[in-house]
Write an enzyme that holds these catalytic residues in place. Structure first.
Site, mmCIF file in Angstrom:
data_model
loop_
_atom_site.group_PDB
_atom_site.id
_atom_site.type_symbol
_atom_site.label_atom_id
_atom_site.label_comp_id
_atom_site.label_asym_id
_atom_site.label_seq_id
_atom_site.Cartn_x
_atom_site.Cartn_y
_atom_site.Cartn_z
ATOM 1 N N THR A 62 2.901 -7.062 -4.261
ATOM 2 C CA THR A 62 1.947 -7.116 -3.161
ATOM 3 C C THR A 62 2.307 -6.076 -2.098
ATOM 4 O OG1 THR A 62 0.832 -8.628 -1.644
ATOM 5 C CG2 THR A 62 3.168 -9.043 -2.006
ATOM 6 N N LYS A 66 2.033 -1.703 -4.028
ATOM 7 C CA LYS A 66 1.178 -1.570 -5.222
ATOM 8 C C LYS A 66 1.142 -0.137 -5.767
ATOM 9 C CE LYS A 66 -1.615 -5.626 -4.226
ATOM 10 N NZ LYS A 66 -2.947 -6.219 -4.023
ATOM 11 N N ASN A 87 -0.596 -4.472 -9.587
ATOM 12 C CA ASN A 87 -0.184 -5.742 -8.960
ATOM 13 C C ASN A 87 0.555 -6.648 -9.937
ATOM 14 O OD1 ASN A 87 -2.163 -6.947 -10.556
ATOM 15 N ND2 ASN A 87 -2.849 -8.306 -8.930
ATOM 16 N N ALA A 126 -12.900 1.331 1.840
ATOM 17 C CA ALA A 126 -12.594 2.318 0.802
ATOM 18 C C ALA A 126 -11.087 2.473 0.651
ATOM 19 C CB ALA A 126 -13.246 3.658 1.147
ATOM 20 N N GLY A 128 -7.271 0.481 -0.761
ATOM 21 C CA GLY A 128 -6.772 0.049 -2.061
ATOM 22 C C GLY A 128 -7.539 -1.132 -2.631
ATOM 23 N N ASN A 149 -18.101 2.847 4.345
ATOM 24 C CA ASN A 149 -16.803 2.922 5.014
ATOM 25 C C ASN A 149 -16.944 3.608 6.362
ATOM 26 O OD1 ASN A 149 -14.012 2.258 4.864
ATOM 27 N ND2 ASN A 149 -13.539 4.441 4.682
ATOM 28 N N THR A 151 -14.873 5.609 7.712
ATOM 29 C CA THR A 151 -14.661 7.032 7.420
ATOM 30 C C THR A 151 -15.423 7.326 6.129
ATOM 31 O OG1 THR A 151 -12.433 6.676 8.294
ATOM 32 C CG2 THR A 151 -12.852 8.795 7.208
ATOM 33 N N GLY A 236 -11.279 -15.045 0.406
ATOM 34 C CA GLY A 236 -10.540 -14.462 -0.718
ATOM 35 C C GLY A 236 -9.495 -15.357 -1.364
HETATM 36 P P1 NDP Z 1 -6.345 -0.508 3.359
HETATM 37 O O1 NDP Z 1 -5.513 -0.383 4.582
HETATM 38 O O2 NDP Z 1 -6.028 0.286 2.153
HETATM 39 O O3 NDP Z 1 -7.892 -0.169 3.726
HETATM 40 C C1 NDP Z 1 -8.461 -0.721 4.874
HETATM 41 C C2 NDP Z 1 -9.967 -0.417 4.893
HETATM 42 O O4 NDP Z 1 -10.536 -1.184 5.952
HETATM 43 C C3 NDP Z 1 -10.321 1.031 5.152
HETATM 44 O O5 NDP Z 1 -11.458 1.354 4.346
HETATM 45 C C4 NDP Z 1 -10.667 1.049 6.642
HETATM 46 O O6 NDP Z 1 -11.610 2.041 7.000
HETATM 47 C C5 NDP Z 1 -11.321 -0.295 6.775
HETATM 48 N N1 NDP Z 1 -11.299 -0.849 8.153
HETATM 49 C C6 NDP Z 1 -10.230 -1.280 8.859
HETATM 50 N N2 NDP Z 1 -10.622 -1.765 10.059
HETATM 51 C C7 NDP Z 1 -11.963 -1.644 10.110
HETATM 52 C C8 NDP Z 1 -12.951 -1.955 11.084
HETATM 53 N N3 NDP Z 1 -12.629 -2.524 12.253
HETATM 54 N N4 NDP Z 1 -14.247 -1.684 10.792
HETATM 55 C C9 NDP Z 1 -14.601 -1.125 9.617
HETATM 56 N N5 NDP Z 1 -13.701 -0.798 8.651
HETATM 57 C C10 NDP Z 1 -12.407 -1.057 8.894
HETATM 58 O O7 NDP Z 1 -6.359 -2.091 3.040
HETATM 59 P P2 NDP Z 1 -6.551 -2.781 1.607
HETATM 60 O O8 NDP Z 1 -7.694 -2.132 0.935
HETATM 61 O O9 NDP Z 1 -5.246 -2.853 0.912
HETATM 62 O O10 NDP Z 1 -6.905 -4.311 2.006
HETATM 63 C C11 NDP Z 1 -8.140 -4.687 2.595
HETATM 64 C C12 NDP Z 1 -8.232 -6.205 2.702
HETATM 65 O O11 NDP Z 1 -8.281 -6.837 1.424
HETATM 66 C C13 NDP Z 1 -7.069 -6.865 3.441
HETATM 67 O O12 NDP Z 1 -7.609 -7.770 4.375
HETATM 68 C C14 NDP Z 1 -6.307 -7.626 2.352
HETATM 69 O O13 NDP Z 1 -5.681 -8.768 2.878
HETATM 70 C C15 NDP Z 1 -7.453 -7.984 1.404
HETATM 71 N N6 NDP Z 1 -6.999 -8.252 0.024
HETATM 72 C C16 NDP Z 1 -7.160 -9.527 -0.488
HETATM 73 C C17 NDP Z 1 -6.762 -9.839 -1.777
HETATM 74 C C18 NDP Z 1 -6.943 -11.244 -2.298
HETATM 75 O O14 NDP Z 1 -6.361 -11.591 -3.342
HETATM 76 N N7 NDP Z 1 -7.736 -12.071 -1.659
HETATM 77 C C19 NDP Z 1 -6.148 -8.821 -2.655
HETATM 78 C C20 NDP Z 1 -6.057 -7.498 -2.040
HETATM 79 C C21 NDP Z 1 -6.452 -7.262 -0.749
HETATM 80 P P3 NDP Z 1 -11.150 3.566 7.322
HETATM 81 O O15 NDP Z 1 -10.992 4.223 5.974
HETATM 82 O O16 NDP Z 1 -12.284 4.138 8.086
HETATM 83 O O17 NDP Z 1 -9.885 3.471 8.083
#
Ligand code: NDP
Length: 269
Positions: A62, A66, A87, A126, A128, A149, A151, A236
């Protein structure tokens, strides 16, 4: 000797994986021990190597490891390659295999509620988590997956990477006037207690709202969805239990029943 499995992360004390896998093992009569393993942020590979050298059979991985696990594995499954992240690690006669069960975990949890074939899906984020679910979602034959997204360039990169005509990228402003059957929050916005800038009216009649985040209370996204009149709202926790079940099946060749464990976890939140 009892087979040993771990979940590796940093931090790791909060992880529910030992509880989930121990419940699966009891229910399926599998003799295994599952524990947490804290790895130093700078040395995932050293910790994982030592665990497998000492006889460990498999590991879940986790945050924040990853991508490190993807580098560590000797072989990768197709879905791990597509996700760019691992994972689940499996010890085999030919070395350590890396897989990714997050996407199939999400899909199985969604399919519990409704089929995805022919649906218009909006996937927010967008990072992981979003990247890992795209291939399994496409496997269910949706009409389209719109990646939105903050960005936009990152969503465009993912669309280029997967090169599938059913995928498109946009930013939040471009969602005005559009409606979706399934809206999935794969951003980390809920972690910060905030909501992506979704315009009102994106939920089609009978839509499903899904937040990958889970916790005790309602997430800001699921709160917004409720205010928009969406009845089908899931967090989730089901994805967490389903990705664990898929990993358990890879290790043990047995598919555990997920609903009793999900119910128990929900009660304990
Ligand atoms: P990352 O840090 O890789 O990506 C975060 C993403 O969220 C980016 O696309 C970012 O946009 C966007 N973001 C962050 N804040 C905002 C905001 N205020 N408004 C709009 N977009 C936002 O995180 P992960 O992809 O690893 O994880 C994302 C979520 O998924 C987490 O909450 C994690 O806990 C959950 N998760 C749950 C799992 C489960 O089993 N239930 C498994 C894996 C993940 P930008 O690119 O513009 O910065």
């Amino acid at each position: 000797m009892t087979d040993r499995y771990v979940v590796m992360g940093n931090p790791i004390a909060h992880s529910k994986s030992p509880l989930i896998h121990t419940a699966f093992a009891e229910a399926t009569g599998q003799d295994l021990h599952y524990d947490r393993l804290l790895a130093p942020e700078t040395d995932f590979a050293g910790t994982a190597s030592a665990f497998f050298a000492e006889g460990g059979k498999g590991a879940n991985v986790t945050v924040p490891f990853k991508e490190a696990a993807y580098q560590f594995a000797d072989q990768l499954s197709a879905r791990a390659s597509a996700a760019g992240a691992v994972n689940t690690l499996i010890k085999t006669a030919d070395g350590i295999v890396g897989d990714n069960t997050d996407g199939i975990g999400l899909v199985r949890d969604l399919l519990r509620v409704e089929p995805l074939e022919g649906k218009q899906i909006l996937l927010m984020g967008a990072g992981g988590a979003a990247r890992g679910v795209i291939l399994p979602l496409l496997g269910e034959n949706p009409a389209r997956i719109t990646l939105v997204n903050r960005t936009k360039a990152k969503a465009e990169e993912l669309v280029a990477h997967f090169a599938d005509a059913r995928l498109e990228a946009c930013d939040y402003a471009q969602l005005a006037g559009r409606m979706f059957d399934v809206v999935i929050n794969a951003t980390s916005a809920s972690l910060a207690g905030s909501l992506p800038p979704l315009p009102a009216g994106v939920f089609a009649r009978g839509a499903l709202a899904y937040d990958m985040m889970y916790g005790k209370g309602e997430t800001p996204f699921l709160h917004f969805a409720r205010e928009q009149g969406v009845d089908l709202r899931l967090d989730g926790l089901g994805m967490l239990v389903e990705q664990a079940a898929a990993a358990f099946e890879l290790w043990r060749g047995v598919r555990p029943d997920t609903l009793p464990v999900l119910t128990r976890l929900r009660e304990g939140l």
